[in-house]
Design a protein around this motif. Structure first.
Motif, PDB file in Angstrom:
ATOM      1  N   LEU A 123      -3.309  -4.133  -8.489  1.00 42.60           N
ATOM      2  CA  LEU A 123      -2.625  -5.068  -7.588  1.00 42.60           C
ATOM      3  C   LEU A 123      -1.160  -5.263  -7.971  1.00 42.60           C
ATOM      4  O   LEU A 123      -0.270  -5.201  -7.115  1.00 42.60           O
ATOM      5  N   ILE A 124      -0.910  -5.487  -9.249  1.00 46.68           N
ATOM      6  CA  ILE A 124       0.465  -5.746  -9.697  1.00 46.68           C
ATOM      7  C   ILE A 124       1.350  -4.517  -9.495  1.00 46.68           C
ATOM      8  O   ILE A 124       2.484  -4.635  -9.020  1.00 46.68           O
ATOM      9  N   THR A 125       0.837  -3.338  -9.851  1.00 45.68           N
ATOM     10  CA  THR A 125       1.648  -2.132  -9.645  1.00 45.68           C
ATOM     11  C   THR A 125       1.836  -1.853  -8.158  1.00 45.68           C
ATOM     12  O   THR A 125       2.913  -1.416  -7.729  1.00 45.68           O
ATOM     13  N   HIS A 126       0.816  -2.133  -7.360  1.00 48.13           N
ATOM     14  CA  HIS A 126       0.907  -1.954  -5.905  1.00 48.13           C
ATOM     15  C   HIS A 126       2.006  -2.859  -5.330  1.00 48.13           C
ATOM     16  O   HIS A 126       2.876  -2.394  -4.592  1.00 48.13           O
ATOM     17  N   ILE A 127       1.974  -4.128  -5.680  1.00 53.82           N
ATOM     18  CA  ILE A 127       2.962  -5.077  -5.162  1.00 53.82           C
ATOM     19  C   ILE A 127       4.364  -4.716  -5.673  1.00 53.82           C
ATOM     20  O   ILE A 127       5.324  -4.684  -4.899  1.00 53.82           O
ATOM     21  N   GLY A 128       4.472  -4.439  -6.952  1.00 50.09           N
ATOM     22  CA  GLY A 128       5.778  -4.107  -7.527  1.00 50.09           C
ATOM     23  C   GLY A 128       6.406  -2.882  -6.882  1.00 50.09           C
ATOM     24  O   GLY A 128       7.578  -2.899  -6.485  1.00 50.09           O
ATOM     25  N   LEU A 129       5.629  -1.827  -6.750  1.00 55.38           N
ATOM     26  CA  LEU A 129       6.172  -0.599  -6.152  1.00 55.38           C
ATOM     27  C   LEU A 129       6.389  -0.730  -4.645  1.00 55.38           C
ATOM     28  O   LEU A 129       7.266  -0.057  -4.093  1.00 55.38           O
ATOM     29  N   SER A 130       5.619  -1.609  -3.998  1.00 55.29           N
ATOM     30  CA  SER A 130       5.791  -1.770  -2.543  1.00 55.29           C
ATOM     31  C   SER A 130       7.186  -2.287  -2.202  1.00 55.29           C
ATOM     32  O   SER A 130       7.694  -2.019  -1.114  1.00 55.29           O
ATOM     33  N   LEU A 131       7.812  -2.994  -3.115  1.00 55.70           N
ATOM     34  CA  LEU A 131       9.177  -3.485  -2.881  1.00 55.70           C
ATOM     35  C   LEU A 131      10.168  -2.342  -2.711  1.00 55.70           C
ATOM     36  O   LEU A 131      11.207  -2.512  -2.072  1.00 55.70           O
ATOM     37  N   PHE A 132       9.854  -1.184  -3.276  1.00 56.72           N
ATOM     38  CA  PHE A 132      10.763  -0.048  -3.211  1.00 56.72           C
ATOM     39  C   PHE A 132      10.511   0.868  -2.013  1.00 56.72           C
ATOM     40  O   PHE A 132      11.349   1.708  -1.693  1.00 56.72           O
ATOM     41  N   VAL A 133       9.354   0.725  -1.362  1.00 54.45           N
ATOM     42  CA  VAL A 133       9.020   1.634  -0.268  1.00 54.45           C
ATOM     43  C   VAL A 133      10.005   1.501   0.887  1.00 54.45           C
ATOM     44  O   VAL A 133      10.463   2.514   1.435  1.00 54.45           O
ATOM     45  N   VAL A 134      10.351   0.284   1.266  1.00 53.19           N
ATOM     46  CA  VAL A 134      11.239   0.103   2.423  1.00 53.19           C
ATOM     47  C   VAL A 134      12.586   0.801   2.216  1.00 53.19           C
ATOM     48  O   VAL A 134      12.963   1.645   3.039  1.00 53.19           O
ATOM     49  N   PRO A 135      13.333   0.499   1.144  1.00 52.21           N
ATOM     50  CA  PRO A 135      14.612   1.193   1.007  1.00 52.21           C
ATOM     51  C   PRO A 135      14.453   2.704   0.826  1.00 52.21           C
ATOM     52  O   PRO A 135      15.206   3.482   1.416  1.00 52.21           O
ATOM     53  N   LEU A 136      13.478   3.121   0.037  1.00 53.76           N
ATOM     54  CA  LEU A 136      13.289   4.557  -0.167  1.00 53.76           C
ATOM     55  C   LEU A 136      12.975   5.265   1.147  1.00 53.76           C
ATOM     56  O   LEU A 136      13.555   6.317   1.454  1.00 53.76           O
ATOM     57  N   ALA A 137      12.056   4.710   1.928  1.00 53.62           N
ATOM     58  CA  ALA A 137      11.688   5.334   3.204  1.00 53.62           C
ATOM     59  C   ALA A 137      12.857   5.318   4.181  1.00 53.62           C
ATOM     60  O   ALA A 137      13.121   6.323   4.855  1.00 53.62           O
ATOM     61  N   LEU A 138      13.564   4.196   4.261  1.00 53.55           N
ATOM     62  CA  LEU A 138      14.700   4.124   5.184  1.00 53.55           C
ATOM     63  C   LEU A 138      15.791   5.127   4.808  1.00 53.55           C
ATOM     64  O   LEU A 138      16.352   5.798   5.684  1.00 53.55           O
ATOM     65  N   PHE A 139      16.102   5.242   3.527  1.00 54.26           N
ATOM     66  CA  PHE A 139      17.114   6.217   3.109  1.00 54.26           C
ATOM     67  C   PHE A 139      16.631   7.646   3.365  1.00 54.26           C
ATOM     68  O   PHE A 139      17.388   8.501   3.829  1.00 54.26           O
ATOM     69  N   ALA A 140      15.368   7.921   3.067  1.00 58.09           N
ATOM     70  CA  ALA A 140      14.835   9.269   3.303  1.00 58.09           C
ATOM     71  C   ALA A 140      14.920   9.636   4.783  1.00 58.09           C
ATOM     72  O   ALA A 140      15.347  10.744   5.136  1.00 58.09           O
ATOM     73  N   ILE A 141      14.532   8.711   5.639  1.00 62.49           N
ATOM     74  CA  ILE A 141      14.594   8.963   7.084  1.00 62.49           C
ATOM     75  C   ILE A 141      16.036   9.112   7.541  1.00 62.49           C
ATOM     76  O   ILE A 141      16.368  10.030   8.304  1.00 62.49           O
ATOM     77  N   TYR A 142      16.897   8.236   7.081  1.00 59.52           N
ATOM     78  CA  TYR A 142      18.302   8.296   7.459  1.00 59.52           C
ATOM     79  C   TYR A 142      18.927   9.635   7.049  1.00 59.52           C
ATOM     80  O   TYR A 142      19.603  10.287   7.846  1.00 59.52           O
ATOM     81  N   PHE A 143      18.683  10.075   5.822  1.00 54.29           N
ATOM     82  CA  PHE A 143      19.254  11.341   5.365  1.00 54.29           C
ATOM     83  C   PHE A 143      18.688  12.516   6.166  1.00 54.29           C
ATOM     84  O   PHE A 143      19.410  13.482   6.449  1.00 54.29           O
ATOM     85  N   ALA A 144      17.421  12.441   6.542  1.00 55.56           N
ATOM     86  CA  ALA A 144      16.834  13.519   7.352  1.00 55.56           C
ATOM     87  C   ALA A 144      17.461  13.549   8.747  1.00 55.56           C
ATOM     88  O   ALA A 144      17.847  14.614   9.239  1.00 55.56           O
TER      89      ALA A 144
END
Length: 183
Positions: A123-144
């Motif tokens: 749970l803790i690792t899931h919540i902690g890493l979930s904070l990074f999904v939005v910026p990472l995904a948005l940047f990945a999509i934007y660069f593509a």
């Protein structure tokens, strides 16, 4: 696309991506606070949302794997479809998650012993890493989208494993806590 045009687009869209990436966790935190302080924002029956969230996370995970396999097989069109579908599913999950946690009741994990520690580590690792999904995904999509493929490849080295882990552990957390939801 020329370097000047790319630089102009980056100058315009990078702050938007960072703003959205910061605002989303803040809005989620405020809604959690309101739910705890005021007992929710209304009388909606949201008991089905954890099940829907698990389905959305499962489908996201499948799309991420499909996108990975597609790009490894040089099927760029399938890759785009899988990844955009994963993004839409994750976005729907986020909306559903926020609605549930602003309306629903907190469900404590009832397991004891080693499984309890395992649950909280996941749970803790899931919540902690979930904070990074939005910026990472948005940047990945934007660069593509802007055809900055080298930058896209660099960021997806981080985005893909983090996003896959968050989607998978979201389902795992649901499966572990689902016996404790009220009937």
């Amino acid at each position: 696309m020329t370097n000047a045009l790319i630089a102009e687009k980056n100058k315009r869209f990078m702050p938007v991506i960072w703003t959205v990436s910061i605002l989303i966790p803040l809005v989620v935190a405020v809604l959690f606070y309101l739910q705890r302080k005021m007992g929710g924002l209304g009388n909606l029956n949201v008991s089905f949302l954890p099940h829907l969230n698990a389905i959305l996370n499962s489908a996201t995970f499948i799309c991420l794997i499909g996108g990975f396999v597609s790009i490894k097989n040089k099927k760029e069109q399938y890759h785009r479809v899988f990844m955009m579908t994963a993004f839409v599913l994750s976005s729907l999950f986020l909306v559903s998650y926020v609605i549930y946690h602003s309306q629903g009741h907190e469900v404590p994990f009832g397991g004891q012993g080693t499984i309890r520690y395992f649950y909280f580590v996941i749970l803790i690792t899931h919540i902690g890493l979930s904070l990074f999904v939005v910026p990472l995904a948005l940047f990945a999509i934007y660069f593509a989208i802007t055809k900055q493929i080298d930058r896209h490849k660099k960021i997806v080295r981080w985005t893909f494993p983090v996003w896959v882990y968050v989607a998978f552990t979201g389902v795992l957390v649901y499966l572990m806590i689902s016996p404790y939801y009220p009937a």
